[in-house]
Design a protein around this motif. Structure first.
Motif, PDB file in Angstrom:
ATOM      1  N   ASN A   1       0.802  -1.190   0.147  1.00  0.00           N
ATOM      2  CA  ASN A   1       0.029  -0.067  -0.016  1.00  0.00           C
ATOM      3  C   ASN A   1       0.913   1.246   0.143  1.00  0.00           C
ATOM      4  O   ASN A   1       0.404   2.273   0.336  1.00  0.00           O
ATOM      5  N   VAL A   2       2.165   1.248  -0.293  1.00  0.00           N
ATOM      6  CA  VAL A   2       2.967   2.391  -0.471  1.00  0.00           C
ATOM      7  C   VAL A   2       3.355   2.393  -1.998  1.00  0.00           C
ATOM      8  O   VAL A   2       4.238   1.984  -2.346  1.00  0.00           O
ATOM      9  N   ARG A   3       2.332   3.509  -2.581  1.00  0.00           N
ATOM     10  CA  ARG A   3       2.551   3.775  -3.989  1.00  0.00           C
ATOM     11  C   ARG A   3       2.261   5.175  -4.287  1.00  0.00           C
ATOM     12  O   ARG A   3       0.961   5.571  -4.008  1.00  0.00           O
ATOM     13  N   GLY A   4       3.079   6.209  -4.308  1.00  0.00           N
ATOM     14  CA  GLY A   4       2.740   7.484  -4.446  1.00  0.00           C
ATOM     15  C   GLY A   4       3.490   8.342  -5.663  1.00  0.00           C
ATOM     16  O   GLY A   4       4.202   7.685  -6.560  1.00  0.00           O
TER      17      GLY A   4
ATOM     18  N   ARG B   1       6.778   8.272 -10.094  1.00  0.00           N
ATOM     19  CA  ARG B   1       6.097   7.302  -9.368  1.00  0.00           C
ATOM     20  C   ARG B   1       6.926   6.736  -7.971  1.00  0.00           C
ATOM     21  O   ARG B   1       8.343   6.718  -8.417  1.00  0.00           O
ATOM     22  N   VAL B   2       6.608   6.695  -6.934  1.00  0.00           N
ATOM     23  CA  VAL B   2       7.280   6.129  -5.867  1.00  0.00           C
ATOM     24  C   VAL B   2       6.908   4.810  -5.137  1.00  0.00           C
ATOM     25  O   VAL B   2       5.896   5.095  -4.770  1.00  0.00           O
ATOM     26  N   LEU B   3       7.857   4.099  -4.982  1.00  0.00           N
ATOM     27  CA  LEU B   3       7.503   2.944  -4.406  1.00  0.00           C
ATOM     28  C   LEU B   3       8.346   2.712  -3.074  1.00  0.00           C
ATOM     29  O   LEU B   3       9.754   3.284  -3.274  1.00  0.00           O
TER      30      LEU B   3
ATOM     31  N   LEU C   1      12.157   3.981  -4.234  1.00  0.00           N
ATOM     32  CA  LEU C   1      12.439   3.870  -5.659  1.00  0.00           C
ATOM     33  C   LEU C   1      11.743   4.666  -6.519  1.00  0.00           C
ATOM     34  O   LEU C   1      10.287   4.496  -6.445  1.00  0.00           O
ATOM     35  N   LEU C   2      12.128   5.543  -7.550  1.00  0.00           N
ATOM     36  CA  LEU C   2      11.296   6.567  -8.213  1.00  0.00           C
ATOM     37  C   LEU C   2      11.520   6.172  -9.792  1.00  0.00           C
ATOM     38  O   LEU C   2      12.543   5.623 -10.140  1.00  0.00           O
ATOM     39  N   PHE C   3      10.373   6.186 -10.402  1.00  0.00           N
ATOM     40  CA  PHE C   3      10.275   5.999 -11.801  1.00  0.00           C
ATOM     41  C   PHE C   3       9.657   7.150 -12.644  1.00  0.00           C
ATOM     42  O   PHE C   3       8.770   7.834 -11.898  1.00  0.00           O
ATOM     43  N   ILE C   4       9.993   7.281 -13.893  1.00  0.00           N
ATOM     44  CA  ILE C   4       9.155   8.153 -14.680  1.00  0.00           C
ATOM     45  C   ILE C   4       7.918   7.631 -15.191  1.00  0.00           C
ATOM     46  O   ILE C   4       7.840   6.588 -15.640  1.00  0.00           O
ATOM     47  N   ASP C   5       6.652   8.215 -14.690  1.00  0.00           N
ATOM     48  CA  ASP C   5       5.474   7.783 -14.920  1.00  0.00           C
ATOM     49  C   ASP C   5       4.773   8.643 -15.985  1.00  0.00           C
ATOM     50  O   ASP C   5       5.551   9.347 -16.821  1.00  0.00           O
TER      51      ASP C   5
END
Length: 212
Positions: A121-124, A138-140, A158-162
């Motif tokens: 439940n941690v995705r922001g 996007r952050v997990l 961990l960050l991604f380009i969304d």
């Protein structure tokens, strides 16, 4: 620190919960250990096989057996935007035994990409404005994952380009053409908001400047 009815300090092993007041907190903590998100990320993931594995191992119905079950969420991120499939599994909760969970992970680890445990439940999202343009990431919260260095990194974001921000279109399409170290960004849990902003801006600047 004020005295608390919930915790006490023991000179031998530090802070602990009070035995007489926190059965619910202990049960909650135990339940949290039985919830986890699995993330598969990388470039050109084998989505066809991932779907087969997910269908085989992930069950949305709670089993009737006495064996304890885990609550699982599954998420994927493909650096190649042409192959990325947005939130195919994440918004569903699956219930599987620990034995099935181990088999699920073993099957995933045979595939290309990185497959890690993340906090349930941690995705922001984290947004920054760079030269008047808003970029979204996007952050997990990764519990463990192989580092680009020799050691494993535990407890990182961990960050991604969304695709949350329309302005991301100018960089999302080329992420798969970048060196692996630019395809995602990891940050320590104790990083301040100011440090986050500086590091994310540096990361996006590097992506913008990279010629493909």
């Amino acid at each position: 620190m004020n005295k608390s009815k919930y915790i006490h300090y023991n000179s031998r092993y530090g802070w602990d919960l009070n035995d007489d007041a926190n059965l619910e907190m202990r049960l909650f903590a135990k339940a949290q250990r039985k919830q986890v998100t699995i993330l598969s990320y990388g470039c050109d993931l084998d989505h066809h096989t991932i779907k087969k594995i997910a269908r085989h191992y992930l069950n949305r119905k709670k089993p009737d057996a006495a064996e304890e079950t885990l609550e699982i969420r599954y998420d994927t991120y493909d650096a190649n935007s042409n192959k990325h499939e947005e939130s195919q599994y994440y918004w569903k909760t699956y219930f599987i035994s620990e034995r099935t969970f181990a088999a699920f992970l073993q099957a995933l680890h045979r595939l290309p990409g990185t497959h890690i445990r993340c906090e349930f439940n941690v995705r922001g999202h984290f947004e920054v404005i760079l030269n008047g343009v808003e970029f979204s990431t996007r952050v997990l919260k990764a519990l463990d994952f192989p580092s680009m260095y020799k050691e494993d990194l535990n407890g990182r974001y961990l960050l991604f380009i969304d695709t949350e921000s329309p302005d991301n279109e100018m960089i999302r399409h080329k992420i798969h053409l970048l060196p692996k170290e630019l395809q995602s960004l990891s940050l320590p849990l104790d990083s301040s908001p100011l440090l986050w902003e500086l590091l994310v801006k540096d990361w996006i600047t590097a992506i913008l400047r990279y010629e493909v």
